[in-house]
Design an enzyme around this catalytic site. Structure first.
Site, PDB file in Angstrom:
ATOM      1  N   TYR A 149       0.484  -5.703  -5.835  1.00 28.62           N
ATOM      2  CA  TYR A 149       1.271  -4.612  -5.969  1.00 28.62           C
ATOM      3  C   TYR A 149       2.033  -4.849  -5.091  1.00 28.62           C
ATOM      4  O   TYR A 149       2.317  -5.625  -3.841  1.00 28.62           O
ATOM      5  CB  TYR A 149       0.004  -3.641  -5.554  1.00 28.62           C
ATOM      6  N   GLU A 237       7.584   1.677  -7.157  1.00 33.48           N
ATOM      7  CA  GLU A 237       5.722   1.498  -7.454  1.00 33.48           C
ATOM      8  C   GLU A 237       5.663   0.287  -8.526  1.00 33.48           C
ATOM      9  O   GLU A 237       6.008   1.068  -9.364  1.00 33.48           O
ATOM     10  CB  GLU A 237       4.329   2.753  -7.151  1.00 33.48           C
TER      11      GLU A 237
END
Length: 427
Positions: A149, A237
């Protein structure tokens, strides 16, 4: 935004209301965010040299079939493009299950696209009737050997951008932050210097990239920061930020949030805004510089300012009522805006009472009062109306309301207004 220096994912957002999962504070996004489809975000990334899967966009089944042939990939992923999550588990009203399909035979792509395009896809995040699919993305399917991530966001506590990453990607990062906070890594970026080589390499190492992949991941991190600046993003993101068995670092999915105040210099980006899935009431409100938020109660709220909106909703709830919606008038108020606001509020069949809560700092209360009386007469208001006004020219405003002869209930303060609005719907 929340003042905590927590991962961006701790800010749990639904529509225009967000809650920080660490401090549990609730806050409101007072503007309608720019919404881009997945393929649009990937195109922006591609243009900035960020590694993404090869892909094409199709609007017809024949275009999808042709795109699949042009890819010449071992495996293809076909994705319905709507502004909602959970597409893979969604259902079309054509009977097709799943808005995401992995396919080895390009000929099958056309048949599946026929059952997607022009049909409604229903997921856990769409309305009950679903959302019509007008576009599909045909992309090369890549194997992922490891998922991480990565995000870049603006953080008030750091007065600038921050990188946030975790070696555990491909899942809800909220779960990682809650169960394994030690696996959340941060790097504060000097806005004047940008991402430094040592920062990018350190983040890549923390994400678990090794050997040549560490340098490759660091390069992608720097390119993502370049994109972040280039498009005036508030957040980029990437989940998953992964590596393939062939030794490639690829951004498999991305969510980009933009600074609405930069619209004047990001015209090409904002021109891509897909408003076809937007609430028509929100769109109508935007025409008059009003911010509309729909809820599921029966007391409509007319306010000026996001903070006052949240306080009004909370105190209605405290007294046993439920907000049906609210309109944020903002600062530059005109009588016509007040009139249009009442039209929108009363168009909601759930509304059984209206509470007006205005604190006039830069807003002239007399203008609000004139707008209210005009709306009540011309729209022949049928539901109870409770009005609390305070601030600039309030005495003149109260005189206008009193001499109007209209059945308007005045309130001394916010608590009094909420009590009277809740009592009105119980009569």
């Amino acid at each position: 935004m929340c003042s905590h220096t927590c991962a961006p994912s701790t800010l749990l957002q639904r529509d225009s209301i967000s809650k920080c999962s660490l401090c549990l504070c609730t806050w409101l996004n007072p503007r309608r965010w720019l919404n881009l489809q997945e393929y649009q975000s990937k195109k922006l990334m591609q243009d900035s040299g960020v590694a993404v899967q090869r892909f094409y966009v199709a609007h017809t089944a024949s275009e999808a079939l042709e795109a699949a042939k042009r890819l010449k990939a071992k495996e293809i992923v076909l994705k319905a493009q709507i502004l909602a999550g959970g597409r893979g588990k969604g259902v079309f009203d054509s009977g097709l299950k799943g808005g995401v399909h992995l396919i080895k035979d390009p000929a099958v792509v056309g048949e599946l696209a026929k059952k997607m395009l022009g049909f409604n896809l229903t997921t856990k995040q769409t309305p009950k009737e679903g959302v019509k699919v007008k576009t599909v993305m045909v992309a090369e399917a890549l194997d992922i050997s490891r998922e991480t991530y990565f995000a870049i966001l603006m953080d008030r506590a750091c007065n600038g951008p921050v990188m946030v990453g975790s070696p555990q990607g491909g899942m809800d990062i909220e779960e990682v932050a809650a169960s394994n906070p030690e696996l959340i890594f941060k790097e504060v970026i000097d806005i004047f210097k940008g991402v430094q080589d040592d920062q990018a390499l350190r983040m890549a190492a923390n994400l678990g990239f090794k050997g040549p992949l560490q340098r490759q991941a660091a390069d992608q991190i720097k390119r993502l920061y370049d994109l972040f600046l280039k498009v005036d993003a508030t957040q980029v993101e990437v989940n998953p930020f992964g590596e393939t068995p062939e030794g490639q670092v690829v951004c498999f999915d991305a969510k980009i949030n933009f600074d609405d105040n930069a619209e004047f210099r990001q015209k090409s980006v904002f021109a891509m805004d897909d408003m076809s899935e937007s609430d028509p009431t929100e769109m109508e409100a935007a025409k008059w510089d009003l911010k509309y938020i729909g809820m599921d109660g029966n007391i409509a709220c007319f306010v000026n300012g996001a903070g006052l909106a949240m306080a009004t909703c909370d105190i209605i709830d405290l007294h046993g009522g439920k907000p049906a919606n609210f309109l944020d008038l903002g600062g530059g108020v005109k009588e016509r805006q007040v009139y249009e606001a009442f039209k929108l509020l009363t168009a909601d069949p759930k509304v059984e009472a209206i509470l007006v809560n205005i604190f006039g700092g830069i807003v002239n209360c007399a203008i609000i009062a004139n707008g209210i009386t005009k709306a009540c007469r011309e729209l022949e208001l049928k539901v109870p109306l409770v009005v609390r006004l305070e601030g600039t020219n309030v005495h003149e405003a109260k005189r206008i309301l009193t001499e109007s002869g209209l059945p308007i209930t005045a309130a001394e303060d916010l608590d009094d207004a909420a009590k009277k609005a809740v009592a009105a719907i119980r009569k």
